[in-house]
Design a protein around this motif. Structure first.
Motif, mmCIF file in Angstrom:
data_model
loop_
_atom_site.group_PDB
_atom_site.id
_atom_site.type_symbol
_atom_site.label_atom_id
_atom_site.label_comp_id
_atom_site.label_asym_id
_atom_site.label_seq_id
_atom_site.Cartn_x
_atom_site.Cartn_y
_atom_site.Cartn_z
ATOM 1 N N SER A 197 0.844 -1.198 0.000
ATOM 2 C CA SER A 197 0.000 0.000 0.000
ATOM 3 C C SER A 197 0.878 1.247 0.000
ATOM 4 O O SER A 197 1.811 1.356 0.801
ATOM 5 C CB SER A 197 -0.922 0.031 1.225
ATOM 6 O OG SER A 197 -1.645 1.258 1.273
ATOM 7 N N GLY A 199 -0.864 4.183 0.065
ATOM 8 C CA GLY A 199 -1.867 5.157 0.455
ATOM 9 C C GLY A 199 -2.908 5.315 -0.632
ATOM 10 O O GLY A 199 -2.897 4.615 -1.651
ATOM 11 N N GLU A 209 3.872 0.700 2.617
ATOM 12 C CA GLU A 209 3.603 -0.191 3.741
ATOM 13 C C GLU A 209 3.424 -1.587 3.149
ATOM 14 O O GLU A 209 2.683 -1.772 2.179
ATOM 15 C CB GLU A 209 2.332 0.224 4.482
ATOM 16 C CG GLU A 209 2.440 1.548 5.218
ATOM 17 C CD GLU A 209 3.273 1.446 6.491
ATOM 18 O OE1 GLU A 209 3.575 0.302 6.916
ATOM 19 O OE2 GLU A 209 3.618 2.492 7.047
ATOM 20 N N ARG A 245 -1.283 2.091 7.439
ATOM 21 C CA ARG A 245 -1.053 3.487 7.068
ATOM 22 C C ARG A 245 -1.673 4.437 8.096
ATOM 23 O O ARG A 245 -2.742 4.311 8.539
ATOM 24 C CB ARG A 245 -1.657 3.775 5.687
ATOM 25 C CG ARG A 245 -0.799 3.223 4.565
ATOM 26 C CD ARG A 245 -0.478 4.279 3.551
ATOM 27 N NE ARG A 245 0.674 3.882 2.763
ATOM 28 C CZ ARG A 245 1.896 4.368 2.889
ATOM 29 N NH1 ARG A 245 2.163 5.267 3.790
ATOM 30 N NH2 ARG A 245 2.883 3.948 2.121
#
Length: 245
Positions: A197, A199, A209, A245
């Motif tokens: 990820s 975001g 992440e 996140r």
């Protein structure tokens, strides 16, 4: 063996070469370390996943690593993740399925060859009927590499997700066929799902992440059931990365 031109018309020579291709392991480790320092993914694990992954690697269990596909830099994020996790042990004997366009320019090809990539001719570029024979050969070679002790890394969605980065696209069936073929060669693989990820806007260039899911052994016996298992486990890993996140 001389590196063949990576074209669909030449797929037999292409896969004959990548059946045995071995990159320089020292240089590969240096490249993975450099990517880790540059991309700096934040890696988290499902409960017990790190220890189970370490044990599978130590025992020589064949591994299929699957990751979601969000941007063109995912391959670098995955390489950086490998350096930071027990997968570092497999650098130099990891094969990564990569689209054939990456093998066209000589400089880029040298880099993807160093990472252990195997070219894939995608139906979205060449047409489903045109790539059928090449696809079967690619899956056979991938299974052979697993049976010979390599780790195989796949982005099973097959293309970048341009929709909701928190939800997987459809998983291609190739991962299931490769796993079944490897099992028939006496090397039933375990599955490791890695969620990525960046975001809500993957194009910002932010560090990823990354969530490493719990490895799954004793996979189902049919390609379609394996595809469903991959979809379920990889979505769990993506959810873990998004939640971090």
């Amino acid at each position: 063996m001389t590196r063949p031109e990576v074209t669909l018309d030449n797929y037999e020579d292409v896969y004959r070469f990548y059946r045995d291709h071995q990159q320089n392991r020292v240089l590969a480790k240096a490249a993975y370390a450099t990517l880790s320092a540059r991309f700096r993914p934040q890696v988290r694990y499902a409960d017990g996943a790190r220890e189970r992954l370490r044990g599978l690697l130590a025992s020589g269990t064949p591994l299929i690593v699957v990751a979601n596909h969000l941007t063109e830099r995912d391959q670098y994020t995955l390489a950086a993740t490998a350096w930071q996790t027990p997968l570092r042990r497999a650098i130099g004997r990891t094969r990564v399925l990569a689209k054939d366009e990456l093998f066209a320019e000589p400089g880029l090809r040298r880099r993807v060859d160093l990472m252990g990539s195997i070219p894939v001719f995608r139906s979205k570029n060449h047409g489903l009927r045109a790539v059928a024979d090449a696809g079967r050969r690619m899956m056979e070679i991938s299974a052979e590499r697993l049976a010979r002790g390599d780790v195989l890394a796949i982005f099973p969605e097959g293309t970048c997700n341009e929709g909701d980065p928190t939800r997987l696209q459809q998983i291609n069936s190739g991962v299931g066929h490769i796993a079944v073929k490897a099992g028939k060669l006496g090397a039933p693989p375990a599955l490791v799902s890695i969620g990525i990820s960046y975001g809500p806007n993957p194009d910002t260039g932010r560090s990823a992440e990354v969530y490493v899911g719990a490895p799954v052994v004793d996979l189902p016996t049919t390609p379609m059931d394996i595809r469903r298992l991959v979809a379920e486990n990889l979505q769990i890993a993506v959810d873990g990365a998004v939640a971090a996140r």
